[in-house]
Design an enzyme around this catalytic site. Structure first.
Site, PDB file in Angstrom:
ATOM      1  N   LYS A  22       0.947  -1.194   0.123  1.00 29.52           N
ATOM      2  CA  LYS A  22       0.058   0.009   0.100  1.00 29.52           C
ATOM      3  C   LYS A  22       0.887   1.325  -0.087  1.00 29.52           C
ATOM      4  O   LYS A  22       0.756   2.173  -0.879  1.00 29.52           O
ATOM      5  CB  LYS A  22      -0.909  -0.047   1.177  1.00 29.52           C
ATOM      6  CG  LYS A  22      -1.504   1.541   1.536  1.00 29.52           C
ATOM      7  CD  LYS A  22      -2.366   1.278   2.636  1.00 29.52           C
ATOM      8  CE  LYS A  22      -1.635   1.760   4.156  1.00 29.52           C
ATOM      9  NZ  LYS A  22      -1.493   2.980   4.247  1.00 29.52           N
ATOM     10  N   ASN A  23       1.743   1.136   0.951  1.00 27.71           N
ATOM     11  CA  ASN A  23       2.539   2.470   1.118  1.00 27.71           C
ATOM     12  C   ASN A  23       3.615   2.943   0.066  1.00 27.71           C
ATOM     13  O   ASN A  23       4.119   3.967  -0.107  1.00 27.71           O
ATOM     14  CB  ASN A  23       3.301   2.467   2.483  1.00 27.71           C
ATOM     15  CG  ASN A  23       2.171   2.656   3.499  1.00 27.71           C
ATOM     16  OD1 ASN A  23       0.988   3.027   3.311  1.00 27.71           O
ATOM     17  ND2 ASN A  23       2.492   2.404   4.999  1.00 27.71           N
ATOM     18  N   ARG A  92      -4.164  10.718   4.696  1.00 25.33           N
ATOM     19  CA  ARG A  92      -3.140  11.772   4.821  1.00 25.33           C
ATOM     20  C   ARG A  92      -2.244  11.875   3.610  1.00 25.33           C
ATOM     21  O   ARG A  92      -1.585  12.786   3.111  1.00 25.33           O
ATOM     22  CB  ARG A  92      -2.154  11.747   6.025  1.00 25.33           C
ATOM     23  CG  ARG A  92      -3.176  12.600   6.945  1.00 25.33           C
ATOM     24  CD  ARG A  92      -2.685  12.209   8.608  1.00 25.33           C
ATOM     25  NE  ARG A  92      -3.655  12.884   9.313  1.00 25.33           N
ATOM     26  CZ  ARG A  92      -5.004  12.288   9.573  1.00 25.33           C
ATOM     27  NH1 ARG A  92      -5.261  11.205   9.057  1.00 25.33           N
ATOM     28  NH2 ARG A  92      -5.719  13.091  10.204  1.00 25.33           N
ATOM     29  N   CYS A 116      -4.047  13.100  13.797  1.00 22.57           N
ATOM     30  CA  CYS A 116      -4.907  11.773  13.697  1.00 22.57           C
ATOM     31  C   CYS A 116      -4.662  10.858  14.997  1.00 22.57           C
ATOM     32  O   CYS A 116      -3.909  11.111  15.813  1.00 22.57           O
ATOM     33  CB  CYS A 116      -4.654  10.675  12.368  1.00 22.57           C
ATOM     34  SG  CYS A 116      -3.190  10.173  12.373  1.00 22.57           S
ATOM     35  N   ARG A 121       1.471  14.519  13.367  1.00 20.90           N
ATOM     36  CA  ARG A 121       1.503  14.473  12.070  1.00 20.90           C
ATOM     37  C   ARG A 121       1.477  15.798  11.071  1.00 20.90           C
ATOM     38  O   ARG A 121       0.822  16.042  10.703  1.00 20.90           O
ATOM     39  CB  ARG A 121       0.436  13.559  11.395  1.00 20.90           C
ATOM     40  CG  ARG A 121      -0.044  12.437  11.945  1.00 20.90           C
ATOM     41  CD  ARG A 121      -0.631  11.280  11.193  1.00 20.90           C
ATOM     42  NE  ARG A 121       0.556  10.797  10.138  1.00 20.90           N
ATOM     43  CZ  ARG A 121       0.065   9.468   9.405  1.00 20.90           C
ATOM     44  NH1 ARG A 121      -0.942   9.074   9.676  1.00 20.90           N
ATOM     45  NH2 ARG A 121       0.901   9.343   8.318  1.00 20.90           N
ATOM     46  N   ASP A 307       5.099   0.613  12.062  1.00 19.62           N
ATOM     47  CA  ASP A 307       3.761   0.104  11.621  1.00 19.62           C
ATOM     48  C   ASP A 307       3.589  -1.533  11.942  1.00 19.62           C
ATOM     49  O   ASP A 307       2.683  -2.070  11.726  1.00 19.62           O
ATOM     50  CB  ASP A 307       3.696   0.182  10.116  1.00 19.62           C
ATOM     51  CG  ASP A 307       3.505   1.771   9.645  1.00 19.62           C
ATOM     52  OD1 ASP A 307       3.204   2.404  10.726  1.00 19.62           O
ATOM     53  OD2 ASP A 307       3.685   1.861   8.532  1.00 19.62           O
ATOM     54  N   ARG A 399      -8.599  -0.165   5.123  1.00 19.71           N
ATOM     55  CA  ARG A 399      -7.631   0.852   4.468  1.00 19.71           C
ATOM     56  C   ARG A 399      -6.230   0.085   3.968  1.00 19.71           C
ATOM     57  O   ARG A 399      -5.515   0.639   3.214  1.00 19.71           O
ATOM     58  CB  ARG A 399      -7.240   1.891   5.599  1.00 19.71           C
ATOM     59  CG  ARG A 399      -8.502   2.720   5.876  1.00 19.71           C
ATOM     60  CD  ARG A 399      -8.019   3.843   6.714  1.00 19.71           C
ATOM     61  NE  ARG A 399      -6.940   4.703   6.066  1.00 19.71           N
ATOM     62  CZ  ARG A 399      -6.211   5.637   6.456  1.00 19.71           C
ATOM     63  NH1 ARG A 399      -6.308   5.792   7.886  1.00 19.71           N
ATOM     64  NH2 ARG A 399      -5.473   6.167   5.729  1.00 19.71           N
TER      65      ARG A 399
HETATM   66  C1  EPZ Z   1       4.397   6.911   6.373  1.00 21.14           C
HETATM   67  O1  EPZ Z   1       3.792   8.073   7.014  1.00 21.14           O
HETATM   68  C2  EPZ Z   1       3.631   5.918   6.443  1.00 21.14           C
HETATM   69  N1  EPZ Z   1       2.484   6.132   5.667  1.00 21.14           N
HETATM   70  C3  EPZ Z   1       3.024   5.497   7.783  1.00 21.14           C
HETATM   71  O2  EPZ Z   1       2.318   4.302   7.844  1.00 21.14           O
HETATM   72  C4  EPZ Z   1       4.653   5.050   8.728  1.00 21.14           C
HETATM   73  O3  EPZ Z   1       3.950   4.996  10.067  1.00 21.14           O
HETATM   74  C5  EPZ Z   1       5.480   6.221   8.590  1.00 21.14           C
HETATM   75  O4  EPZ Z   1       5.595   6.392   7.381  1.00 21.14           O
HETATM   76  C6  EPZ Z   1       6.588   5.659   9.268  1.00 21.14           C
HETATM   77  O5  EPZ Z   1       7.298   4.895   8.780  1.00 21.14           O
HETATM   78  C7  EPZ Z   1       2.334   6.199   4.229  1.00 21.14           C
HETATM   79  O6  EPZ Z   1       3.512   5.641   3.811  1.00 21.14           O
HETATM   80  C8  EPZ Z   1       1.074   6.384   3.790  1.00 21.14           C
HETATM   81  P1  EPZ Z   1       6.742  10.322   8.166  1.00 21.14           P
HETATM   82  P2  EPZ Z   1       4.415   9.441   6.866  1.00 21.14           P
HETATM   83  O7  EPZ Z   1       6.620  11.559   7.716  1.00 21.14           O
HETATM   84  O8  EPZ Z   1       5.219   9.403   5.659  1.00 21.14           O
HETATM   85  C9  EPZ Z   1       7.787  13.590  11.594  1.00 21.14           C
HETATM   86  C10 EPZ Z   1       0.248   3.038   8.160  1.00 21.14           C
HETATM   87  O9  EPZ Z   1      -0.164   2.533   9.252  1.00 21.14           O
HETATM   88  N2  EPZ Z   1       7.364  14.394  10.615  1.00 21.14           N
HETATM   89  O10 EPZ Z   1       8.000   9.540   7.762  1.00 21.14           O
HETATM   90  O11 EPZ Z   1       3.260  10.557   7.281  1.00 21.14           O
HETATM   91  C11 EPZ Z   1       6.577  12.642  11.982  1.00 21.14           C
HETATM   92  O12 EPZ Z   1       5.710  13.498  12.988  1.00 21.14           O
HETATM   93  C12 EPZ Z   1       0.888   4.386   8.037  1.00 21.14           C
HETATM   94  O13 EPZ Z   1       0.315   2.536   6.903  1.00 21.14           O
HETATM   95  C13 EPZ Z   1       7.717  15.897  11.012  1.00 21.14           C
HETATM   96  O14 EPZ Z   1       8.306  16.186  11.927  1.00 21.14           O
HETATM   97  O15 EPZ Z   1       5.525   9.521   8.099  1.00 21.14           O
HETATM   98  C14 EPZ Z   1       6.999  11.537  12.521  1.00 21.14           C
HETATM   99  O16 EPZ Z   1       7.263  11.487  13.769  1.00 21.14           O
HETATM  100  C15 EPZ Z   1       0.576   4.954   9.470  1.00 21.14           C
HETATM  101  N3  EPZ Z   1       7.528  16.811   9.984  1.00 21.14           N
HETATM  102  C16 EPZ Z   1       8.409  11.218  11.642  1.00 21.14           C
HETATM  103  O17 EPZ Z   1       8.691  12.411  11.052  1.00 21.14           O
HETATM  104  C17 EPZ Z   1       6.987  16.518   8.808  1.00 21.14           C
HETATM  105  O18 EPZ Z   1       6.952  17.374   7.907  1.00 21.14           O
HETATM  106  C18 EPZ Z   1       8.119  10.225  10.496  1.00 21.14           C
HETATM  107  O19 EPZ Z   1       7.162  10.615   9.743  1.00 21.14           O
HETATM  108  C19 EPZ Z   1       6.957  15.009   8.347  1.00 21.14           C
HETATM  109  C20 EPZ Z   1       7.120  14.112   9.504  1.00 21.14           C
END
Ligand code: EPZ
Length: 419
Positions: A22-23, A92, A116, A121, A307, A399
């Site tokens: 998915k991701n 998202r 969320c 996020r 995850d 999802r």
């Molecule tokens: C992706 O989310 C995945 N989603 C998430 O999976 C997964 O938990 C996450 O990566 C981490 O592996 C998808 O691929 C659609 P990040 P993403 O930006 O891209 C911080 C699932 O269950 N951050 O890598 O949104 C954030 O708060 C989902 O399939 C900032 O500070 O995650 C977090 O602590 C849930 N500023 C860390 O970085 C930003 O601008 C990692 O988030 C962006 C993120």
């Protein structure tokens, strides 16, 4: 609203085929908008998030159609740049339209995702990235509006307080393919889903060096063409089935799993006492003897994935002794703890740590899923709980897991969906 009923106690046995990721599919879908001809993407899972992204592409004027597991995307009429609140609030990853619209149309308007169930996020790194490339960003009425008459390559550090960001790397990668000159992303996410996007863009004609490393160098301005592509297997679906085998003391072979993406999960399971072996075209997971408690640190890839945090917690809740799980990515990703405790688990939370005292048995109960992976973990707990577990809010599960109840039932689980 649909529910999943699980009656625990059956060791799972047999083979299961791991579906497409998915991701990895979601970024690839938006990147297909950058091509000057249609793309055909194979091994796409039938999931609600994929449907939502299809709707996002539709709102942008493109055509996306999923038949069997093949997704056709025609970007010919991609000329709109707004991803509305109704779609972003359900998924998202709609934020990926920011990078794609900026690259192709020089303008993007995307509803701000907000928080969320798993945490705040933020998208500050996404915005920092596109601003560095020359976009003017304003936030008004709950929308991010980004505009750039020309994007220009530069060096961008994408490190955040919790490490690199997958989503920000995706957005900046897409925007940088259209930028004049060279863009360097430092501290890029190295999650396999990002590497998949790099491979996809390069196959389309982009010039990106450093695949799989935290330093990506993008030589922008190349013509991108439509291609045929097959998406990599879902490492989180695979990991969830590994735990299903382990928690039920079963013997399951995962066909098509990408073993190199599952190193942290395999290593942790082996530490606990689960046998994990490469088998012909997959991975065999089975129990042999007693399990031991473990400490699990949730870290960016190649560390143990967030995850999979809820799923390993379900397993450790049944392992005698004290385990500690430390979540470093999402500050609020422990909502499943309260539901697991209602099933008889003994788990306490102290800020980012969950202290899991293994109990001799879990008992089935009606439980409420709070997010996608929490739903999967409650099903896993239900597979060994005495009596019936009724998992509610199944829409979270749909999802990210295709026909999970059918796959588990084919392995011998007593599980069904109730309308
Ligand atoms: C992706 O989310 C995945 N989603 C998430 O999976 C997964 O938990 C996450 O990566 C981490 O592996 C998808 O691929 C659609 P990040 P993403 O930006 O891209 C911080 C699932 O269950 N951050 O890598 O949104 C954030 O708060 C989902 O399939 C900032 O500070 O995650 C977090 O602590 C849930 N500023 C860390 O970085 C930003 O601008 C990692 O988030 C962006 C993120």
């Amino acid at each position: 609203m649909q529910k999943i009923s699980v009656k625990g106690g059956k060791p799972l046995k047999g083979e299961v085929i791991v579906g497409g990721s998915k991701n990895a599919t979601l970024p690839v879908m938006t990147a297909a908008l950058l091509a000057d001809s249609p793309c055909s993407i194979q091994n796409v899972p039938h999931l609600n998030d994929i449907k939502t992204m299809t709707q996002v592409l539709g709102k942008l004027g493109a055509k996306a159609e999923l038949k069997d597991h093949k997704l056709s995307i025609d970007p010919a009429k991609f000329d709109k740049f707004e991803a509305p609140y109704e779609l972003v609030k359900t998924m998202r990853a709609s934020i990926y339209s920011l990078g794609a619209c900026l690259a192709r149309l020089g303008e993007a308007k995307v509803s701000l995702p907000g928080g969320c169930a798993i945490g705040a996020r933020p998208i500050d790194l996404h915005l920092k990235g596109v601003e560095a490339l020359g976009a003017k960003v304003t936030i008004e009425h709950g929308y991010v509006h980004a505009k750039a008459s020309k994007l220009k390559g530069t060096t961008i550090l994408l490190a955040g307080p919790h490490g690199p960001s997958l989503g920000a790397t995706v957005n900046v990668l897409m925007a940088a393919t259209a930028a004049e000159g060279t863009t360097v992303i430092e501290s890029a996410s190295i999650e396999p889903e990002v590497t998949e996007l790099v491979d996809f863009l390069n196959a389309m004609g982009a010039s990106i060096e450093g695949r799989g490393t935290p330093r990506l160098v993008i030589h922008g301005g190349k013509r991108l063409k439509g291609i045929e592509y097959s998406v990599l297997p879902d490492r989180i679906e695979a990991g969830t089935f590994m735990i299903a085998a382990a928690i039920t003391r079963g013997d399951v072979t995962l066909k098509g799993a990408e073993i190199s993406h599952l190193t942290a999960v395999s290593e942790k399971l082996r530490q606990i006492g689960v046998l994990v072996e490469e088998s012909d075209g997959g991975l065999r997971v089975r129990s042999a003897g007693d399990y031991r408690p473990a400490d699990v640190w949730i870290l960016p890839y190649p560390g143990f994935p967030t995850d999979m945090q809820a799923q390993i917690m379900a397993l450790l809740a049944t392992v005698p002794g004290v385990s500690v799980i430390t979540e470093t990515i999402w500050e609020n990703r422990f909502m499943h703890v309260f539901e697991m405790n209602r099933m008889g688990a003994d788990i306490a939370i102290d800020r980012s740590h969950a202290v899991v005292k293994g109990v001799p048995k879990l008992t089935g109960a009606p439980v409420m899923a709070s997010d996608l992976r929490a739903s999967a973990a409650l099903i896993l707990a239900g597979l060994v709980a005495e009596g019936e577990t009724l998992v509610q809010r199944v829409y979270h599960l749909d999802r990210g897991y295709e026909r999970i109840e059918q796959k588990l039932s084919a392995l011998g689980a007593e599980i069904k969906r109730l309308d």
